[in-house]
Structures are given as C-alpha cells and as structure tokens.
Design a protein around this motif. Structure first.
Motif, PDB file in Angstrom:
ATOM      1  N   ILE A  56       0.843  -1.194   0.000  1.00  0.00           N
ATOM      2  CA  ILE A  56       0.000   0.000   0.000  1.00  0.00           C
ATOM      3  C   ILE A  56       0.874   1.239   0.000  1.00  0.00           C
ATOM      4  CG2 ILE A  56      -1.753   1.276   1.295  1.00  0.00           C
ATOM      5  CD1 ILE A  56      -2.669  -1.437   2.403  1.00  0.00           C
ATOM      6  N   ILE A  57       0.574   2.173  -0.894  1.00  0.00           N
ATOM      7  CA  ILE A  57       1.322   3.432  -0.991  1.00  0.00           C
ATOM      8  C   ILE A  57       0.713   4.433  -0.011  1.00  0.00           C
ATOM      9  CG2 ILE A  57       1.938   5.345  -2.515  1.00  0.00           C
ATOM     10  CD1 ILE A  57       1.905   3.376  -4.818  1.00  0.00           C
ATOM     11  N   GLY A  58       1.543   5.101   0.728  1.00  0.00           N
ATOM     12  CA  GLY A  58       1.090   6.083   1.716  1.00  0.00           C
ATOM     13  C   GLY A  58       0.641   7.380   1.069  1.00  0.00           C
ATOM     14  N   LYS A  59       0.427   8.408   1.890  1.00  0.00           N
ATOM     15  CA  LYS A  59      -0.062   9.695   1.401  1.00  0.00           C
ATOM     16  C   LYS A  59       1.015  10.516   0.715  1.00  0.00           C
ATOM     17  CE  LYS A  59      -3.717  10.029   4.779  1.00  0.00           C
ATOM     18  NZ  LYS A  59      -4.324  10.758   5.865  1.00  0.00           N
TER      19      LYS A  59
END
Length: 113
Positions: A56-59
């Motif tokens: 999952i890619i963060g903000k």
C-alpha cells in the motif's frame, strides 16, 4: 531468489503435466492442483516479487516501483479459494464415480495385468 522461484514453477508445471496424463482419476486431480499452484506462483512472480516492500502506498508522493503490486496477490488469493473448492468437488465426483463403476481409471477400463 528468482532462480529458485523459476525452478519451483518449472518443477510444479512438469510434475502437474506428468500427473495429468496418468490413467487414474486421483492422479489427474493432483496434476490439476499442481498446475494451479504453478500458475499462482507465476502470477505472484509477475507482480514484482518483493519481500521488504508494503503493498500500500502512503499519502506522500513516492516512486510506485518501490512497492509491491497488490493486484496479483489478490488474484492469487482468489484463485487459491476457487481451486480448493474445485478440488473438493472433483474429489467428491471421483468417489461417486468409483462407487458406481468400481474403477478409478479415466477411460473406465482396467489395464491388462
């Protein structure tokens, strides 16, 4: 790591194909299972096999190549569930067929001893 994975996929594929062409029904079911495991490993390997990257890619804006692709992982998880159900169904059909015919050969005929 890639060589071991490639070797595992090749061995599973070869073993699955060899069992698929056997005359007994249970061996055919095992061959189909091994082929599905080989395809699942291939799909996971195609999705950038990484052991140290989260899926999952963060903000924050970062390079997506540093992260694992979650789509092949989700596809393989679904395929595992479907192949388990299919294998269970095939085994039930195998037992029913053996009970009705008395043999577990694919063509229904015993080979001469």
């Amino acid at each position: 790591m890639e060589a071991v994975l490639s070797l595992a996929i090749g061995i599973l594929t070869a073993s699955g194909l060899w069992l698929l062409f056997r005359p007994r029904t249970f061996q055919v079911v095992l061959g189909l299972s091994l082929l599905s495991y080989a395809v699942n490993l291939f799909i996971v390997a195609a999705g950038r096999l990484r052991t140290d990257a989260p899926p999952i890619i963060g903000k924050e804006a970062v390079d997506p190549a540093l992260y694992a692709d979650p789509v092949p992982q989700a596809l393989v998880l679904t395929a595992i569930v479907i192949s388990f159900a299919t294998t269970a169904l095939l085994l039930v059909v195998l037992l029913a067929s053996r009970g009705l015919t008395g043999t577990d050969h694919v063509d229904g005929e015993e080979e001469d001893q």
